[in-house]
Design an enzyme around this catalytic site. Structure first.
Site, short mmCIF file in Angstrom:
data_model
loop_
_atom_site.label_atom_id
_atom_site.label_comp_id
_atom_site.label_asym_id
_atom_site.label_seq_id
_atom_site.Cartn_x
_atom_site.Cartn_y
_atom_site.Cartn_z
N HIS A 22 0.97 -1.22 0.00
CA HIS A 22 0.07 0.03 -0.17
C HIS A 22 0.72 1.26 0.11
O HIS A 22 1.85 1.40 0.74
CB HIS A 22 -0.92 -0.13 1.02
CG HIS A 22 -1.74 1.14 1.27
ND1 HIS A 22 -1.62 2.24 2.01
CD2 HIS A 22 -2.97 1.78 0.60
CE1 HIS A 22 -2.28 3.21 2.15
NE2 HIS A 22 -3.16 2.82 1.20
N ASP A 30 7.40 6.45 -21.01
CA ASP A 30 7.21 6.66 -22.39
C ASP A 30 8.72 6.23 -22.88
O ASP A 30 9.71 5.88 -22.02
CB ASP A 30 6.75 7.72 -22.83
CG ASP A 30 7.69 8.95 -22.47
OD1 ASP A 30 8.76 8.79 -22.40
OD2 ASP A 30 6.98 10.21 -22.24
N ASP A 66 -4.76 3.68 -4.91
CA ASP A 66 -4.92 3.93 -3.59
C ASP A 66 -5.83 5.11 -3.42
O ASP A 66 -6.27 6.09 -4.01
CB ASP A 66 -3.54 4.89 -3.14
CG ASP A 66 -3.53 5.08 -1.62
OD1 ASP A 66 -4.48 5.06 -0.91
OD2 ASP A 66 -2.26 5.47 -1.21
N MET A 76 3.29 13.54 -16.00
CA MET A 76 4.28 14.43 -16.04
C MET A 76 3.83 15.64 -16.80
O MET A 76 3.33 15.84 -17.86
CB MET A 76 5.54 13.95 -16.66
CG MET A 76 6.43 14.81 -16.64
SD MET A 76 7.91 14.39 -17.69
CE MET A 76 8.78 13.12 -16.77
N TYR A 116 10.40 13.51 -12.06
CA TYR A 116 11.64 12.95 -11.76
C TYR A 116 12.26 12.47 -10.25
O TYR A 116 12.55 11.48 -10.04
CB TYR A 116 12.91 13.66 -12.65
CG TYR A 116 12.66 13.70 -14.15
CD1 TYR A 116 12.24 12.38 -14.81
CD2 TYR A 116 12.83 14.59 -14.75
CE1 TYR A 116 12.03 12.52 -16.21
CE2 TYR A 116 12.78 14.72 -16.17
CZ TYR A 116 12.50 13.80 -16.82
OH TYR A 116 12.33 13.81 -18.27
N TYR A 134 5.35 13.15 -22.99
CA TYR A 134 4.70 13.41 -21.80
C TYR A 134 3.77 12.25 -21.45
O TYR A 134 2.66 12.58 -21.08
CB TYR A 134 3.96 14.95 -21.95
CG TYR A 134 4.96 16.04 -21.58
CD1 TYR A 134 5.66 16.16 -20.45
CD2 TYR A 134 5.73 16.52 -22.80
CE1 TYR A 134 6.57 17.23 -20.26
CE2 TYR A 134 6.31 17.71 -22.77
CZ TYR A 134 6.85 18.12 -21.42
OH TYR A 134 7.76 18.94 -21.46
N ASN A 136 4.36 9.77 -19.59
CA ASN A 136 4.79 9.17 -18.38
C ASN A 136 3.59 9.28 -17.52
O ASN A 136 2.86 10.14 -17.13
CB ASN A 136 5.97 9.71 -17.62
CG ASN A 136 7.31 9.67 -18.75
OD1 ASN A 136 7.61 8.69 -19.17
ND2 ASN A 136 7.42 10.82 -19.12
#
Length: 146
Positions: A22, A30, A66, A76, A116, A134, A136
């Site tokens: 958890h 990407d 979650d 991102m 990052y 973009y 990710n």
């Protein structure tokens, strides 16, 4: 062979997903994401030849998001000076909505360099061959309640 497990999820990937607890995070990256340098303290699993959408869809079939955090999915954020469209984000919204009734409300954005930084603490990074920029996406694992 197992029943009802998406075939795109390799035994190695299933093991890593199962080991996550958890609040652990995973990144589906990407093709441009520096997964090996960012993921020095993470498990990095390569899924070259696959896109982020198909990996996201397969993972969310078995992976709880979650519910104790408002944004359990994060993208991102596009840099201010980048003139880039992100149509893949609409696809992510559709996929998330299919598996989590919060839908778009649980998707946030994290500034690129902060993304990052947070990715360095991810338990797992899945490196795809996704060509969209973009693309990710970070997922935070929830609790299985059934």
């Amino acid at each position: 062979m197992l029943k009802n497990i998406p075939k795109i999820l390799s035994p190695e990937l299933l093991k890593a997903l199962c080991e996550m607890g958890h609040s652990d995070r995973l990144i589906i990256s990407d093709g441009n994401f520096p997964c090996e340098s960012i993921g020095k303290n993470s498990i990095v699993i390569r899924c070259d030849g696959h896109g982020t959408c198909e990996i996201l869809d397969a993972i969310l079939k078995i992976f709880p998001l979650d519910t104790y955090t408002e944004k359990s999915v994060n993208l991102m954020e596009v840099m201010k000076d980048d003139n880039i469209k992100t149509p893949i984000w609409k696809e992510y919204e559709k996929i998330v909505k299919k598996y989590d009734n919060r839908g778009k409300k649980t998707i946030g954005q994290i500034e690129r360099f902060q993304f990052y930084k947070e990715a360095k603490d991810a338990y797992l990074i899945i490196a795809t061959g996704e060509e969209a920029l973009y693309a990710n996406i970070m997922l935070q694992k929830g609790v299985v309640v059934e």
